[in-house]
Design an enzyme around this catalytic site. Structure first.
Site, PDB file in Angstrom:
ATOM      1  CB  CYS A 180      -7.364 -12.505  56.403  1.00 29.18           C
ATOM      2  SG  CYS A 180      -8.587 -11.736  57.379  1.00 29.18           S
ATOM      3  CB  CYS A 210      -4.246  -6.135  55.121  1.00 30.72           C
ATOM      4  SG  CYS A 210      -5.916  -6.572  55.611  1.00 30.72           S
ATOM      5  CB  CYS A 231     -10.190  -2.532  57.364  1.00 31.93           C
ATOM      6  SG  CYS A 231      -9.126  -1.886  58.676  1.00 31.93           S
ATOM      7  CD  GLU A 240     -12.877 -13.736  53.944  1.00 30.03           C
ATOM      8  OE1 GLU A 240     -12.691 -13.297  52.818  1.00 30.03           O
ATOM      9  OE2 GLU A 240     -11.960 -14.172  54.664  1.00 30.03           O
ATOM     10  CB  CYS A 243      -2.208  -3.049  57.039  1.00 33.66           C
ATOM     11  SG  CYS A 243      -2.669  -2.417  58.662  1.00 33.66           S
ATOM     12  CB  CYS A 257     -10.622 -15.805  63.336  1.00 35.18           C
ATOM     13  SG  CYS A 257      -9.957 -14.229  62.805  1.00 35.18           S
TER      14      CYS A 257
HETATM   15  S1  SF4 Z   1      -4.485  -5.790  58.962  1.00 37.32           S
HETATM   16 FE1  SF4 Z   1      -6.130  -5.305  57.493  1.00 37.32          FE
HETATM   17  S2  SF4 Z   1      -8.008  -5.511  58.660  1.00 37.32           S
HETATM   18 FE2  SF4 Z   1      -6.329  -5.367  60.163  1.00 37.32          FE
HETATM   19  S3  SF4 Z   1      -6.157  -3.162  60.621  1.00 37.32           S
HETATM   20 FE3  SF4 Z   1      -4.725  -3.558  58.954  1.00 37.32          FE
HETATM   21  S4  SF4 Z   1      -5.925  -3.105  57.095  1.00 37.32           S
HETATM   22 FE4  SF4 Z   1      -7.388  -3.358  58.763  1.00 37.32          FE
END
Ligand code: SF4
Length: 348
Positions: free
Chosen positions: A335, A121, A114, A94, A118, A107
């Site tokens: 996101c 997220c 990832c 994206e 987090c 962006c």
């Molecule tokens: S916010 Fe999401 S994309 Fe960014 S480092 Fe943390 S887990 Fe990874």
């Protein structure tokens, strides 16, 4: 693509070396580089000032990264566009275009998925697939610029992925993006975010670039950060803040702290006080983000009054604060969710 050279990821020096090695004059490299990064063509056939034989040779030895626009959602409120791009290996990523008075900002994603985990997220729910190549980071910007027929003036590396987890490709991307022979975006107009990979933050600082570093902080103390961000197991909050101070010392660039407000989790008065103490005396800026709810986790947005009170408290302590304007509210979802929906629909 097997064994072929990713020509859009080569800097001018590398391209020159490659071209000379293949029996052409050095000045041809600049021509090819311009086709790739200024005119942004997607095929060697379009490079009309090169001989046909040379174009065929390039075709045999190299490939041009060419992201395919799989979907785009356009906000009726503010013109924000959310893109889903298909990569050559079938993965999707994206990118988002935001239109501001001062220009167009893109962006981009730096990885497919990832691994940082987090809690707030959506991009990390299925883990990391792979890092993006420099050309794949660049092409998000090129394709969006072409799509809207306007110049892109600002770039933020804040989409899916942890940029510092794909460090060498990130550095190469920065070099190509800001090269005066290419798109020539000023380093000052580039922001790179991190969840706090301390050694890489310090390494980036040592390079003394003029880019902005944005730290995803999201908590006012180590305990709370651990609950939201597993990376805190590896790097303590104070180590991360020290790395930010070091970044400012080395580059003179004010660091941005990204702070997602999660209702009842990190938005209390005490959090605001602790946060003020934590970053006291720093040349910095705090960006408060009303968190996007994700259905896989039980997180809710702080209400407007709580957000305003939090901001007030920081300001009273002399800290620069903004609340991130929600762009593209009508097309949103957090996101990473457009990609997630796409993958789920393919699996279904
Ligand atoms: S916010 Fe999401 S994309 Fe960014 S480092 Fe943390 S887990 Fe990874």
């Amino acid at each position: 693509m097997d064994n072929k050279i990713d020509i859009k990821s080569l800097n001018l020096e590398e391209l020159t070396g490659f071209i000379v090695k293949n029996g052409e004059k050095a000045f041809r490299a600049k021509q090819v580089y311009q086709w790739l990064h200024v005119k942004q063509v997607d095929t060697f056939d379009e490079m009309t000032n090169l001989s046909k034989a040379f174009r065929e040779k390039l075709e045999q030895l190299c490939y041009i990264t060419d992201l395919h626009q799989e979907a785009v959602q356009i906000s009726k409120i503010d013109g924000t566009r959310k893109y889903l791009f298909l990569l050559e290996d079938g993965n999707v990523i994206e990118s988002v275009l935001m239109r501001y008075k001062h220009g167009n900002s893109v962006c981009i994603s730096s990885q497919v998925g990832c691994r940082m985990g987090c809690r707030f997220c959506a991009s990390t729910l299925d883990g990391l697939v792979r890092g993006l190549k420099p050309s794949e980071m660049l092409d998000q910007i090129y394709k969006i610029g072409k799509d809207i027929g306007e110049r892109i003036s600002n770039v933020v590396v804040m989409g899916t992925g942890e940029p510092m987890d794909n460090f060498d490709n990130l550095l190469k991307f920065i070099e190509l993006l800001t090269d005066e022979n290419g798109l020539n975006i000023s380093q000052r107009n580039l922001t790179v975010s991190t969840c706090g990979i301390v050694p890489r933050m310090r390494e980036l600082a040592d390079r003394q670039l003029a880019i902005t570093l944005a730290l995803s902080l999201h908590a006012s103390n180590q305990q709370k950060r651990l609950e939201l961000m597993p990376v805190a197991n590896k790097y303590d909050i104070h180590e991360v803040i020290d790395a930010c101070r070091y970044y400012f010392e080395k580059t003179g660039r004010r660091v941005t702290f990204e702070y997602s407000l999660v209702g009842g989790v990190n938005d209390t008065d005490e959090d605001a006080r602790e946060l003020s103490r934590l970053i006291h005396g720093m040349n910095c800026h705090v960006n408060l983000i009303p968190v996007n709810p994700i259905k896989e986790r039980n997180y809710v947005q702080s209400n407007a009054a709580v957000i305003a009170a939090f901001k007030n408290k920081l300001e009273k302590n002399g800290i620069n604060v903004t609340i991130r304007r929600e762009m593209g509210r009508d097309i949103d979802g957090a996101c990473g969710q457009l990609r997630k929906r796409y993958i789920t629909s393919k699996e279904g």
